[in-house]
Design a protein around this motif. Structure first.
Motif, short mmCIF file in Angstrom:
data_model
loop_
_atom_site.label_atom_id
_atom_site.label_comp_id
_atom_site.label_asym_id
_atom_site.label_seq_id
_atom_site.Cartn_x
_atom_site.Cartn_y
_atom_site.Cartn_z
N GLY A 1 0.79 -1.22 0.00
CA GLY A 1 0.00 0.00 0.00
C GLY A 1 0.82 1.27 0.00
N CYS B 1 1.55 -2.76 -4.69
CA CYS B 1 0.20 -3.30 -4.54
C CYS B 1 0.05 -4.54 -5.41
CB CYS B 1 -0.87 -2.27 -4.88
SG CYS B 1 -0.96 -1.83 -6.62
N CYS C 1 -9.16 -2.85 -1.80
CA CYS C 1 -8.81 -1.42 -1.78
C CYS C 1 -9.33 -0.69 -3.01
CB CYS C 1 -7.29 -1.27 -1.70
SG CYS C 1 -6.59 -2.03 -0.23
N SER D 1 -7.45 5.23 -2.37
CA SER D 1 -7.91 4.17 -1.47
C SER D 1 -7.75 4.56 0.00
CB SER D 1 -7.12 2.88 -1.72
OG SER D 1 -7.23 2.00 -0.62
N ILE E 1 -7.75 2.60 2.56
CA ILE E 1 -6.86 1.64 3.22
C ILE E 1 -5.41 1.98 2.93
CG2 ILE E 1 -6.11 -0.78 3.24
CD1 ILE E 1 -9.08 -1.55 2.82
#
Length: 365
Positions: free
Chosen positions: A271, A275, A293, A308, A310
């Motif tokens: 993240g 990813c 996400c 995103s 998250i």
């Protein structure tokens, strides 16, 4: 799986500089490995992204940066348009690499890889002998088939690395597997510490404990100058703490001149600069942390990467909890977010497989 081979600059708080994308281009596979994150089988799997959307996603990735894109699976060679995707990514300035089990390789396919601009291939070897590897892979003949594939890569002058998933069953063979990697002519050896998600949940009792983990990573550090391989610990973020502890004990500075890529990357990249895109378009922090996400079937990749919620939480280290949140090495380690989530249901909780006790009030870069 990670195939970094150019600098990933140190990630500051809320950094989102994309360096690496693992893309599960198919979940179909010709093997049935016991530790498989994807729990992959022959397929076909419904909902896989079509060629047109995949080409668009490559465009969208290039809008964010010029990361390494790992074509993975399943077995990516089972996807009919795989070389078209590799060619398109190469044209966009992305560094295209491939994770394959090696069992399907032919001279023709190795040439196709090179022509498509694939820069490196990874092959997993999880035992020093055929019997040890095949027992782990649960497929008779997998070792010999992988060795045949590696020989084809070597003859075709295609750089390759060996990936090894470390468990209790093979932790005492890692030095032999490393010797094997050297003998085969690999350019790198990447250790993956087992993350018990997907099919590997059945192997939770095969995880090494925190003390063994620490010992292994210190041994791995000391092998850096003893083998002609680039060594990288993956899903083992504590390695980047250990590297600094060992370097400081020797009076060395941890900079790019002395430690190369290890000085400018972080342990858990999920993240922050890395990813994972699943076979059906769901974007996750990594392949082992199954949090949705965003979905590239509905939104462009760059929107997911930049917006995103998250990812935003993962990029702000003040959100991290327990001893990870207190640790002076948080910027270079971060703890495995997937292990934290699997153990507690909270992806910001402390890493469960870490024996280090933070020294409050200190920060190491």
């Amino acid at each position: 799986m990670d195939m970094t081979s150019h600098p990933a600059h140190m990630h500051s708080v809320k950094s989102n500089q994309l360096r690496l994308v693992a893309w599960e281009v198919t979940r179909s596979c010709n093997l049935n490995c016991v530790h498989c994150r994807a729990a992959a089988e022959k397929g076909p799997y419904p909902g896989e992204l079509d060629t047109e959307r995949c080409l668009q996603i490559l465009d969208e990735i290039a809008l964010v940066g010029k990361p390494i894109v790992i074509l993975t699976g399943g077995e990516p060679l089972l996807r009919g348009d795989i070389f078209k995707l590799a060619e398109e990514g190469t044209e966009k300035g992305l560094r295209m690499v491939m994770a394959t089990n090696g069992t399907l390789l032919t001279e023709f396919l190795v040439r196709r890889m090179k022509d498509a601009g694939i820069k490196r291939v990874s092959i997993s070897i999880d035992g020093a002998t055929a019997s040890q590897h095949d027992a782990f892979r649960k497929v008779d003949g997998a070792f010999d088939a992988a060795m045949s594939g590696i020989e084809l890569l070597r003859k075709g002058a295609m750089p390759f690395q060996i990936n090894t998933t470390v468990t209790r069953h093979n932790v005492n063979q890692i030095d032999e597997i490393m010797e094997l990697a050297v003998g085969l002519g690999a350019v790198a050896h990447h250790l993956f510490l087992l993350v018990p998600t997907g099919r590997a949940r059945e192997l939770a009792d095969q995880e090494v404990d925190a003390e063994e983990y620490e010992r292994l990573l210190r041994w791995f550090y000391h092998m850096r100058d003893k083998v002609p391989l680039y060594l990288k610990a993956t899903c083992a973020p504590q390695y980047y703490r250990i590297l600094r502890q060992e370097a400081h004990a020797k009076g060395e500075r941890v900079d790019f001149q002395t430690y190369g890529l290890d000085a400018v990357t972080r342990g858990c990249l999920g993240g922050t600069s890395f990813c994972f895109i699943s076979h059906d378009g769901v974007v996750q922090p990594c392949g082992y942390l199954e949090l949705n996400c965003g979905d590239v079937k509905q939104d462009p990749f760059h929107k997911v990467w930049n917006e995103s919620p998250i990812f935003a939480q993962l990029r702000d280290y003040s959100n991290y909890k327990g001893k990870c949140g207190q640790c002076e090495y948080i910027r270079v380690c971060g703890g495995c977010r997937a292990r934290a989530y699997e153990a507690t249901g909270d992806f910001l909780a402390e890493e469960p497989l870490c024996s280090y006790q933070p020294k409050k009030g200190m920060r190491h870069g």
